[in-house]
Design a protein around this motif. Sequence first.
Motif, mmCIF file in Angstrom:
data_model
loop_
_atom_site.group_PDB
_atom_site.id
_atom_site.type_symbol
_atom_site.label_atom_id
_atom_site.label_comp_id
_atom_site.label_asym_id
_atom_site.label_seq_id
_atom_site.Cartn_x
_atom_site.Cartn_y
_atom_site.Cartn_z
ATOM 1 N N ARG B 218 -12.241 24.751 52.394
ATOM 2 C CA ARG B 218 -12.461 23.368 51.965
ATOM 3 C C ARG B 218 -11.761 22.391 52.896
ATOM 4 O O ARG B 218 -12.259 21.313 53.182
ATOM 5 N N GLY B 219 -10.573 22.788 53.353
ATOM 6 C CA GLY B 219 -9.799 21.910 54.224
ATOM 7 C C GLY B 219 -10.353 21.854 55.640
ATOM 8 O O GLY B 219 -9.922 21.027 56.437
ATOM 9 N N GLY B 220 -11.260 22.781 55.974
ATOM 10 C CA GLY B 220 -11.881 22.743 57.295
ATOM 11 C C GLY B 220 -11.377 23.801 58.259
ATOM 12 O O GLY B 220 -11.712 23.766 59.439
ATOM 13 N N VAL B 221 -10.595 24.777 57.775
ATOM 14 C CA VAL B 221 -10.166 25.860 58.666
ATOM 15 C C VAL B 221 -11.409 26.618 59.138
ATOM 16 O O VAL B 221 -12.216 27.067 58.338
ATOM 17 N N ARG B 222 -11.548 26.736 60.452
ATOM 18 C CA ARG B 222 -12.703 27.452 60.996
ATOM 19 C C ARG B 222 -12.288 28.510 62.019
ATOM 20 O O ARG B 222 -13.113 29.026 62.761
ATOM 21 N N PHE B 223 -11.000 28.781 62.085
ATOM 22 C CA PHE B 223 -10.535 29.862 62.954
ATOM 23 C C PHE B 223 -9.353 30.546 62.281
ATOM 24 O O PHE B 223 -8.423 29.882 61.822
ATOM 25 N N VAL B 224 -9.430 31.877 62.224
ATOM 26 C CA VAL B 224 -8.327 32.643 61.643
ATOM 27 C C VAL B 224 -7.961 33.776 62.596
ATOM 28 O O VAL B 224 -8.841 34.518 63.048
ATOM 29 N N GLY B 225 -6.689 33.877 62.927
ATOM 30 C CA GLY B 225 -6.183 35.022 63.661
ATOM 31 C C GLY B 225 -5.309 35.797 62.697
ATOM 32 O O GLY B 225 -4.467 35.209 62.025
ATOM 33 N N CYS B 226 -5.520 37.104 62.577
ATOM 34 C CA CYS B 226 -4.734 37.842 61.577
ATOM 35 C C CYS B 226 -4.631 39.308 61.939
ATOM 36 O O CYS B 226 -5.337 39.799 62.806
ATOM 37 N N TYR B 227 -3.745 39.978 61.250
ATOM 38 C CA TYR B 227 -3.530 41.422 61.405
ATOM 39 C C TYR B 227 -3.343 41.946 59.988
ATOM 40 O O TYR B 227 -2.646 41.320 59.190
ATOM 41 N N PRO B 228 -3.965 43.080 59.645
ATOM 42 C CA PRO B 228 -3.939 43.505 58.237
ATOM 43 C C PRO B 228 -2.529 43.794 57.720
ATOM 44 O O PRO B 228 -1.741 44.404 58.420
ATOM 45 N N ILE B 229 -2.249 43.335 56.518
ATOM 46 C CA ILE B 229 -0.985 43.696 55.864
ATOM 47 C C ILE B 229 -1.123 43.425 54.366
ATOM 48 O O ILE B 229 -1.562 42.361 53.945
ATOM 49 N N THR B 230 -0.745 44.418 53.590
ATOM 50 C CA THR B 230 -0.725 44.269 52.142
ATOM 51 C C THR B 230 0.412 43.304 51.786
ATOM 52 O O THR B 230 1.482 43.416 52.388
ATOM 53 N N PRO B 231 0.269 42.396 50.867
ATOM 54 C CA PRO B 231 -0.885 42.135 50.004
ATOM 55 C C PRO B 231 -1.717 40.938 50.465
ATOM 56 O O PRO B 231 -2.266 40.228 49.653
ATOM 57 N N ALA B 232 -1.810 40.764 51.795
ATOM 58 C CA ALA B 232 -2.576 39.630 52.312
ATOM 59 C C ALA B 232 -3.962 40.044 52.798
ATOM 60 O O ALA B 232 -4.820 39.201 53.039
ATOM 61 N N THR B 233 -4.171 41.343 52.940
ATOM 62 C CA THR B 233 -5.418 41.800 53.554
ATOM 63 C C THR B 233 -6.650 41.379 52.764
ATOM 64 O O THR B 233 -7.650 40.947 53.330
ATOM 65 N N ASP B 234 -6.576 41.498 51.432
ATOM 66 C CA ASP B 234 -7.788 41.172 50.672
ATOM 67 C C ASP B 234 -8.139 39.686 50.790
ATOM 68 O O ASP B 234 -9.286 39.309 50.623
ATOM 69 N N LEU B 235 -7.143 38.881 51.107
ATOM 70 C CA LEU B 235 -7.417 37.454 51.332
ATOM 71 C C LEU B 235 -8.373 37.293 52.517
ATOM 72 O O LEU B 235 -9.416 36.651 52.412
#
Lengths: 286, 572
Positions: B218-235
């Motif tokens: 909603r805020g307009g984020v259109r790029f995400v850089g990430c690396y899997p880690i519980t408990p953020a992965t399902d996000l």
Amino acid sequence: MTDTITTASAATEPQHCVYDAKDFASGAHPVWCPGCGDFGVLAGLERALAKYGRGPHEVVLVSGIGCSSRLPGYMSTYGFHGVHGRALAAGTGLKLARPDLEVIVVGGDGDGYSIGGNHFIHTCRRNPDMLYVVMDNRVYGMTKGQPSPTTEPDWDSDIAPGGIGLRPFNPLAVAIAAGANYVARGFSGDPNGLAELIVDGLKWPGFAFIEVLSPCITFRPEQRDWKKMVRPSTLSVEQDRAAATALVLADDGFSLGVLYRGDRASIAPALPTETTMGDVEREFAP
Amino acid sequence: MSRRSIAVVFAGSGGSGAMTAGAVFLRAAARAGYFGMMTQLFGAQVRGGESASLVQIGVDPIEAQPDRFDAFVALDWDKVEQFAAEIPLDDTSLIIADPASGPVPPGIAKAKGRVVSLAMTGAGESKLDRALLGKRVNMFAAGCLAALCGLPEQHIAGAVEAAFGSKGQDVAAANTARALAGAQAAPALALDLKLAPPRHNERWLISGNQAVALGALRGGVRFVGCYPITPATDLVEWLAPHLIKLGGRLVLGEDELASINLALGASYGGVPAMTVTSGPGFSLMVESLGLAIAAEIPLVLVDVMRAGPSTGIASKTEQSDVNLAIYGAHGDAPRVVLAPLSVADCAATTEYAVYVTESLQVPVIVLSDQMLGQATAVVDPVSDRPAPLKRKINGAGASQPFKRYATSGDAITPMPLPGTPDHEWVAEGLTHNEAGLPASGAAMHAAQIHKRARKIREFDAGERWGEVTGEGDTAILAFGSTVGPAREAARRLAEAGRQVRVIALRLLAPLPVKQLAQALTGVRRIVVIEQNDTGQLYRHLLGNKAVPVDAESVARPGPLPFRPSEIVNYVA
Ligand SMILES: Cc1ncc(C[n+]2csc(CCOP(=O)(O)OP(=O)(O)O)c2C)c(N)n1
Ligand code: SF4
Ligand SMILES: [Mg+2]
């Protein structure tokens, strides 16, 4: 192999040459020692960009930390001088978010192969359409003379008396193995030859890696002799990664020119928008 | 007498489908118009181990874990006992199990709940049928409990179809049949678990992690850089397909060092960017968080906190990254830290975080936690939308060379997008002069530090700093997933005639000292509640003189959630 060549950079190839090398100089006075090889790389980049024809505002130089990584401040383009070793990740994020820009990552052997080694491997693997220029002086210059991953095993230094005792790593072989699409070697003592390689690398689709022999005359004064040791490579390989690997492994490290050009596909571009926030929100209805 | 809420646990071994049972039960309640919340417990196995879903549904919004559960439904008893400490039961709890599963294990039996026998396996099923379409004991149990609570069969069937629709007609039909068989078995149990009628409003079924993702989009984020880690992965797993369809992109970094830099590169290019992680990844990102602060590059960094330090407990909650979020970095590195107040508020807080980072050009950390992030709640559709704020990119009329980091005038200086002619600038992590070139003089160093400090000092979150509920001269100060239990505790205390104020803090840094002082007028006793051992928020409040020295600290480690009764007992 099902990989196909991406033509993104061919499409943005400029038509006119309206720039001069000095249009790409910021005018700031480099902190480099007089005679440092990095001056030659700066000159090569300025000449290459003038030839390439995109304006300073369309180019972003991204770097980490080291003497060599200071380079973006000396050019009139946009720049991103980040932290030690992470320049390739920042450059990749920028290129993927803004494919319209010309992204050039620059840095040293310590920055790119040591602290940033993991990013080097994975950037080759992603193969984004950008250029990476490493000023390899086989030493950590900025921290005043410690052995880097490309330093000879017997090079004596305060921190490793008598030498580090390890074989240097071969960044070109690593780049080819990890999937870089373009691998070349240049020499800071020949800015014109380097400029030609840079233009070629910019035009080649995918990730272009140019290893530049750039002497540190302060901590490795013996590297002044490099000008007598370099010579044009007699061979250059297209497509065949095994042959290219054999070439760079057999080489003494002083052959200049394009050593490998491949046709691996780049990381895929973003897709056109095909949904709305309203559709996304409707998924939360139970 | 009909109830206003009911709390049920579905537990079983790997493959028993305890999670799906809870999800279907919760979804049926949502379709019927009730509120609810579900959290999950997992055994140590990487995949397919024993698990339990903890679900509370009711007429009113639910934001806290219940003190006790009304019913414990065992799909089987294999290794389920290990959850006993996290599932409070008492002698009025019902233990519902199939006698064929064997006796109730001692860890569960010791609560002395009433044991109810329920045959859950269908007699008419062939072995092949079960192998192909699943055992479906879980659906029987979910259907039975849903019916006991008074949920209509049409909503039970609808919930099963929504859960299994993507797996094909056969599977959905077989599961629906078992759930309805369970519903039909309910009356014979002669149990009174009926809920009061719902208020039948449109509801959303959403997890805290999904709400963070929604807020980012909603805020307009259109790029995400990430690396899997519980408990953020399902996000990010929920976010990825939606982000891609909205024309954005998600790049999986080789590590968190890369992930944050991927996002910073994109943000420098003008695309609102985010990275998502949990404690161990956040520790790696601290290096480049400092860069974002020094070079003034917008970035949303979401930390779904888990128990630490080091690798800690990957799947369990704690609020122990407060220090890291507020202070993590070398040098003087002020940033903004926001914490959502509830599952639903994860959306508005994250959307606001995007606006704040874009407008201030300073990284904003969204401090969520596993309890909020992995709780699935039935809520009113999330309509709270912060007013958009934009990045200042227009450097028109500026002198040459362009002074990206000008220190006089507005502390927020324009950052033209690369591609803009005649405004070329270098994002610089070294101490720099106004034009962005490295500089090492004392005066410029101080001037740039003060410029960045001024952005933070002059930042006014307005109404978004936090929320005050209730009155009285005792105040409970809480953030993140402790807000829900604190408010529930205050509600109970009010019912008992004791007025208590809850101050829910959304803006952890910079501390909204003025608004806090206002919120604390008339308060004589302050209790700061947080889920870490050292009182990290408490010390931050004291250090900023935001609370008096006689404020009380209730700080204890996770992963057990604060329960309302624990807070009531302390405060009363
Ligand atoms: C995280 C971190 N570790 C260490 C340093 C210190 N440091 C600065 S430059 C450098 C090495 C640079 O070597 P190289 O990349 O080869 O650049 P050169 O100076 O030789 O051009 C090191 C270790 C730092 N700035 N950051
Ligand atoms: S120390 Fe070496 S690499 Fe650094 S500027 Fe001097 S000569 Fe160049
Ligand atoms: Mg070096």
